[in-house]
Design a protein around this motif. Structure first.
Motif, short mmCIF file in Angstrom:
data_model
loop_
_atom_site.label_atom_id
_atom_site.label_comp_id
_atom_site.label_asym_id
_atom_site.label_seq_id
_atom_site.Cartn_x
_atom_site.Cartn_y
_atom_site.Cartn_z
N LYS A 84 0.51 4.74 13.03
CA LYS A 84 0.71 3.87 11.86
C LYS A 84 1.55 2.67 12.29
O LYS A 84 2.54 2.83 13.01
N MET A 85 1.15 1.51 11.83
CA MET A 85 1.86 0.28 12.17
C MET A 85 2.10 -0.52 10.90
O MET A 85 1.29 -0.47 9.97
N GLU A 86 3.22 -1.22 10.85
CA GLU A 86 3.47 -2.14 9.74
C GLU A 86 3.67 -3.53 10.30
O GLU A 86 4.10 -3.70 11.45
N CYS A 87 3.34 -4.53 9.50
CA CYS A 87 3.46 -5.92 9.92
C CYS A 87 4.31 -6.69 8.92
O CYS A 87 4.47 -6.28 7.76
N GLY A 88 4.84 -7.81 9.37
CA GLY A 88 5.64 -8.65 8.50
C GLY A 88 5.35 -10.11 8.75
O GLY A 88 4.82 -10.49 9.80
N ARG A 89 5.70 -10.93 7.75
CA ARG A 89 5.57 -12.38 7.89
C ARG A 89 6.90 -12.94 8.38
O ARG A 89 7.91 -12.79 7.70
N LYS A 94 17.41 13.28 15.86
CA LYS A 94 16.09 12.66 15.73
C LYS A 94 16.20 11.13 15.67
O LYS A 94 15.42 10.42 16.31
N GLY A 95 17.19 10.63 14.91
CA GLY A 95 17.34 9.17 14.79
C GLY A 95 17.66 8.51 16.12
O GLY A 95 17.18 7.41 16.41
N VAL A 96 18.47 9.19 16.93
CA VAL A 96 18.83 8.67 18.26
C VAL A 96 17.57 8.53 19.12
O VAL A 96 17.35 7.51 19.78
N LEU A 97 16.74 9.56 19.11
CA LEU A 97 15.51 9.54 19.92
C LEU A 97 14.54 8.48 19.43
O LEU A 97 13.97 7.72 20.23
N ASN A 98 14.34 8.39 18.11
CA ASN A 98 13.40 7.40 17.59
C ASN A 98 13.88 5.97 17.87
O ASN A 98 13.07 5.08 18.16
N ASN A 99 15.19 5.76 17.81
CA ASN A 99 15.75 4.45 18.12
C ASN A 99 15.41 4.06 19.56
O ASN A 99 14.93 2.96 19.84
N ARG A 100 15.63 4.99 20.50
CA ARG A 100 15.39 4.69 21.91
C ARG A 100 13.89 4.55 22.22
O ARG A 100 13.49 3.67 22.98
N ILE A 101 13.07 5.44 21.65
CA ILE A 101 11.62 5.36 21.91
C ILE A 101 11.05 4.08 21.33
O ILE A 101 10.28 3.37 21.98
N SER A 102 11.44 3.76 20.09
CA SER A 102 10.93 2.54 19.45
C SER A 102 11.40 1.30 20.21
O SER A 102 10.63 0.36 20.41
N GLU A 103 12.66 1.32 20.66
CA GLU A 103 13.17 0.20 21.48
C GLU A 103 12.30 0.01 22.72
O GLU A 103 11.88 -1.12 23.03
N ASP A 140 8.82 -2.64 11.52
CA ASP A 140 9.13 -1.23 11.28
C ASP A 140 9.49 -0.52 12.59
O ASP A 140 10.42 -0.93 13.26
N GLU A 141 8.78 0.53 12.96
CA GLU A 141 9.07 1.27 14.18
C GLU A 141 7.78 1.82 14.75
O GLU A 141 6.76 1.94 14.06
N ILE A 142 7.79 2.15 16.04
CA ILE A 142 6.72 2.93 16.66
C ILE A 142 7.41 4.07 17.40
O ILE A 142 8.18 3.83 18.33
N SER A 143 7.19 5.28 16.93
CA SER A 143 7.89 6.45 17.45
C SER A 143 7.04 7.68 17.18
O SER A 143 5.99 7.58 16.53
N PRO A 144 7.48 8.86 17.63
CA PRO A 144 6.72 10.08 17.28
C PRO A 144 6.68 10.35 15.78
O PRO A 144 5.89 11.18 15.34
N ASP A 145 7.50 9.66 15.00
CA ASP A 145 7.39 9.75 13.53
C ASP A 145 6.12 9.08 13.03
O ASP A 145 5.59 9.46 11.99
N SER A 146 5.65 8.05 13.74
CA SER A 146 4.53 7.24 13.24
C SER A 146 3.29 7.34 14.13
O SER A 146 2.30 6.65 13.88
N CYS A 147 3.33 8.18 15.18
CA CYS A 147 2.18 8.37 16.07
C CYS A 147 1.81 9.85 16.11
O CYS A 147 2.67 10.71 15.94
N ARG A 148 0.53 10.13 16.35
CA ARG A 148 0.15 11.49 16.74
C ARG A 148 -0.02 11.47 18.25
O ARG A 148 -0.83 10.70 18.79
#
Length: 277
Positions: free
Chosen positions: A199-204, A68-77, A217-225
């Protein structure tokens, strides 16, 4: 360069990626439910490591799903690189290996920003709207990032009163959320997927005397429907939340449609072979 500091995540060396440069020390900055942040190689950078842990209901439900981590890394990238390319500022610099990214260090705004296009999840429960109902327009919600309180929903009034973000920062966050939603909606539509919400997170980001709000943070199937347009099949973390099974297969399908994985590849085992980005 000396020895590598021993840690339980020493297996980052398993991925045999020549671009990975071992550092003399890897100081752990933060560990969350799905990711670990390490000190980066240059000032102002961090290394973001994607774990295989799947969690739901504030980690009351937990399982390790290999790959799962491998996929989220690539999708978020993939998604962050495209956002960078169209001028949406993000923390993403580059992917280092199968599970890690080099990112800019930011001060995280303690808010989860949820953009909803279609009724689902807690919105359907709260307002009694049937799941799958198209909303009159996209709705942006704020949730206070606090695990002990189960990330309660808050209003702009709460955000400014308690100093979590200024009115100007809220404007910047909402403008970013709208741009990200427009981009993701079109991208996923083009590969037969409906972006229900995310879901999205922001930073300064502090640069010299300047500060600006960027996507973190990340954008992946973990944080999207993500639902298949024709079948409404869920291709996201709801498969885990709702005991539907097939989470890895669903994430793999998203990666294939994005063109990240070749048809015959599966992100299982110690070192899946992925198309070079």
């Amino acid at each position: 360069m000396g020895h590598i500091e021993r840690s339980e995540h020493i297996n980052f060396m398993d991925f045999n990626n020549t671009r990975y440069i071992p550092m003399s020390r890897r100081r752990r900055i933060y560990e969350g439910k799905a990711k670990v942040l390490y000190e980066g190689p240059e000032p102002g950078t961090l290394i973001q490591h994607f774990k295989d842990d799947a969690t739901a209901f504030n980690a009351k439900k937990h399982q390790v799903i290999e790959g799962k981590g491998v996929l989220n890394n690539r999708i978020s990238e993939y998604l962050f690189q495209h956002l960078n390319d169209i001028g949406v500022p993000t923390h993403f610099i580059r992917r280092l290996n199968m599970r890690e990214q080099l990112i800019r260090e930011v001060e995280i705004v303690p808010l989860e920003v949820v953009v909803r296009n279609v009724a689902a999840g807690s919105l359907s429960q709260r307002l009694g709207i049937e799941e799958g109902t198209q909303l009159p327009r996209s709705i942006i919600e704020f949730y206070y990032k606090n695990d002990q309180l189960n990330d309660p929903m808050v209003s702009e009034e709460h955000v400014t009163a308690f100093g979590w973000a200024t009115p100007q920062e809220i404007d910047d966050i909402m403008a970013l959320a709208i741009r990200v939603n427009d981009f993701l909606t079109g991208l996923f539509l083009g590969i037969g997927i409906r972006l229900v919400d995310f879901k999205m997170e922001c930073g300064r980001l502090f640069e010299n005397e300047m500060m600006r709000i960027i996507v973190a943070d990340e954008i992946s199937p973990d944080s999207c429907r993500l639902w298949d347009i024709k079948s409404n099949e869920k291709l996201d973390k709801d498969r885990f939340r709702r005991d539907l099974g097939g989470l890895l297969e669903a994430y793999t399908e998203v990666a294939k449609r994005l063109g990240i994985l070749m048809e015959n590849e599966r992100p299982l085992g110690a070192g899946p072979v992925l198309v070079k980005g």
